[in-house]
Design a protein around this motif. Structure first.
Motif, short mmCIF file in Angstrom:
data_model
loop_
_atom_site.label_atom_id
_atom_site.label_comp_id
_atom_site.label_asym_id
_atom_site.label_seq_id
_atom_site.Cartn_x
_atom_site.Cartn_y
_atom_site.Cartn_z
N PHE A 107 3.78 -18.57 0.55
CA PHE A 107 4.04 -17.46 -1.00
C PHE A 107 3.02 -17.45 -1.72
CE2 PHE A 107 6.22 -16.73 -4.68
CZ PHE A 107 6.44 -15.11 -4.97
N ILE A 108 2.09 -18.38 -1.67
CA ILE A 108 1.09 -18.37 -2.45
C ILE A 108 -0.03 -17.81 -1.92
CG2 ILE A 108 -0.89 -19.95 -3.46
CD1 ILE A 108 1.34 -21.88 -4.19
N ASP A 109 -0.25 -18.23 -0.40
CA ASP A 109 -1.09 -17.10 0.31
C ASP A 109 -1.49 -15.50 0.48
OD1 ASP A 109 -2.81 -19.40 0.91
OD2 ASP A 109 -2.42 -20.36 2.49
N ILE A 195 1.50 -19.30 -9.26
CA ILE A 195 -0.01 -18.92 -8.52
C ILE A 195 0.13 -17.56 -8.55
CG2 ILE A 195 -0.97 -18.79 -6.71
CD1 ILE A 195 0.17 -22.29 -8.40
N ALA A 196 1.36 -16.80 -8.35
CA ALA A 196 1.66 -14.99 -7.89
C ALA A 196 1.92 -14.54 -8.89
CB ALA A 196 3.17 -15.32 -7.02
N GLY A 230 -6.14 -17.92 -7.38
CA GLY A 230 -5.14 -18.82 -7.27
C GLY A 230 -5.72 -20.01 -7.10
N GLY A 231 -6.52 -20.53 -6.32
CA GLY A 231 -7.39 -22.09 -5.97
C GLY A 231 -6.88 -22.66 -7.33
N ALA A 232 -7.59 -22.60 -8.55
CA ALA A 232 -8.16 -23.09 -9.55
C ALA A 232 -6.35 -23.52 -9.97
CB ALA A 232 -9.33 -22.32 -10.49
N LEU A 233 -5.37 -22.65 -9.86
CA LEU A 233 -4.61 -22.44 -10.90
C LEU A 233 -3.58 -23.16 -9.48
CD1 LEU A 233 -2.17 -22.74 -12.86
CD2 LEU A 233 -1.45 -20.38 -12.01
N LEU A 234 -3.88 -23.11 -8.23
CA LEU A 234 -2.86 -24.27 -7.37
C LEU A 234 -4.03 -25.59 -7.73
CD1 LEU A 234 -1.59 -24.77 -5.45
CD2 LEU A 234 -3.52 -24.42 -4.13
N TRP A 235 -4.75 -26.21 -8.06
CA TRP A 235 -5.76 -27.21 -8.00
C TRP A 235 -5.30 -28.13 -9.14
CZ3 TRP A 235 -8.12 -30.90 -5.58
CH2 TRP A 235 -9.09 -31.71 -6.74
N LEU A 236 -5.03 -27.84 -10.64
CA LEU A 236 -5.02 -27.73 -11.30
C LEU A 236 -3.44 -28.01 -11.57
CD1 LEU A 236 -6.66 -25.61 -14.19
CD2 LEU A 236 -7.02 -27.86 -13.77
N ALA A 237 -2.55 -27.23 -10.32
CA ALA A 237 -0.70 -27.47 -11.10
C ALA A 237 -0.15 -28.57 -9.98
CB ALA A 237 -0.45 -26.02 -11.38
N VAL A 238 -0.83 -28.91 -8.86
CA VAL A 238 -0.48 -29.69 -7.43
C VAL A 238 0.29 -30.96 -8.28
CG1 VAL A 238 -2.83 -31.16 -7.49
CG2 VAL A 238 -1.60 -30.56 -5.36
#
Length: 264
Positions: A107-109, A195-196, A230-238
């Motif tokens: 869904f993120i991708d 992320i979306a 999206g990658g930055a937010l994914l890194w912060l929210a992992v």
């Protein structure tokens, strides 16, 4: 004479072989569906060996047996089909947290691009890199965090909740599995929603800038900005995402117990 002697020695092993075969029939779908017991990554020979080892343990150590002996091959085939059906339900329930992680990554991708890596020239494939990453991350957290016995204990105790040959395919069992699948889909959407939203905010910002300054060409910046945001937010929210996925995994034991209640 030797053949008769061999037959006489193997005759007492018949009931044990039937129990081991039925235990293996229940565990086989779980080994192919749940990544903790092999899943799609492990070779077939490894999964079959694991299933046989667990079946032997359940019979000879845990004391799993049949209340009544099997008298005909037709009865054995019917019981094997029932065990395969129930094992498929158990495998689906045990694999749902990992499927939720993969669905969330896809869904993120989907919002970052059909595949974030494929949006860049000569980089990656069209597979969901984030989905595979979250899937493998959850498997690693469960194995290294000492949570793997949650599923294994549920599988072992399941033979006490639903004894061999006692499974009854009811509507309640089907609706329970369907409800759990819907919950896994909701978890996947919740994992990918932040992320979306960030990617949509980037698109909205680019649209506003393009409308305010039409002479500025921002078409080539859309894909890289979506990937970076999206990658930055994914890194912060992992960390938060992992907690949400682990919470879903910890509910597997209760889900298996409820499945055993409605399936007997």
């Amino acid at each position: 004479m030797n053949l008769e002697l061999l037959r006489a020695q193997l005759a007492p092993l018949g009931p044990s072989m039937v129990v081991v075969a039925l235990c293996s029939a229940r565990l086989l779908p779980v080994a192919f569906l749940c990544p903790l017991l092999g899943g799609q990554a492990a070779p077939t020979t490894v999964k079959l060996a694991l299933v046989l080892s667990l079946a032997l343990f359940l019979h000879h150590v845990a004391g799993v047996s049949l209340p009544e002996p099997v008298e005909t091959p037709l009865q054995l085939a019917a019981m094997a089909v029932k065990e395969l059906t129930y094992g498929t339900s158990v495998g689906l329930v045990a694999a749902l947290p990992f499927d939720a992680a993969r669905m969330g990554g896809r869904f993120i991708d989907l919002f970052r691009g059909t595949s974030a890596e494929a949006s860049l020239p000569v980089a990656g494939t069209r597979e969901s890199a984030t989905g595979d990453a979250l899937y493998q991350l959850l498997v690693g957290l469960v194995v290294t965090g000492g949570l793997m016995p949650v599923v294994l204990s549920g599988l072992v105790r399941g033979f006490g909740w639903v004894r061999l040959g006692a499974y009854v395919p009811t509507e309640a069992a089907v609706m329970h599995v369907v409800g759990l699948a819907g919950g896994a889909m909701a978890t996947g959407l919740a994992v990918g929603a932040p992320i979306a939203a960030a990617v949509m905010a980037v698109d909205c910002l680019l649209g506003m800038v393009s409308r305010a300054a039409p002479q500025v060409n921002l078409q080539d910046l859309g894909a890289p900005l979506r990937i970076l945001a999206g990658g930055a937010l994914l890194w912060l929210a992992v960390g938060i995402l992992c907690e949400r996925l682990l919470a879903g995994f910890l509910s597997v034991d209760g889900a298996l117990f409820r499945l055993g209640e409605v399936a007997r």
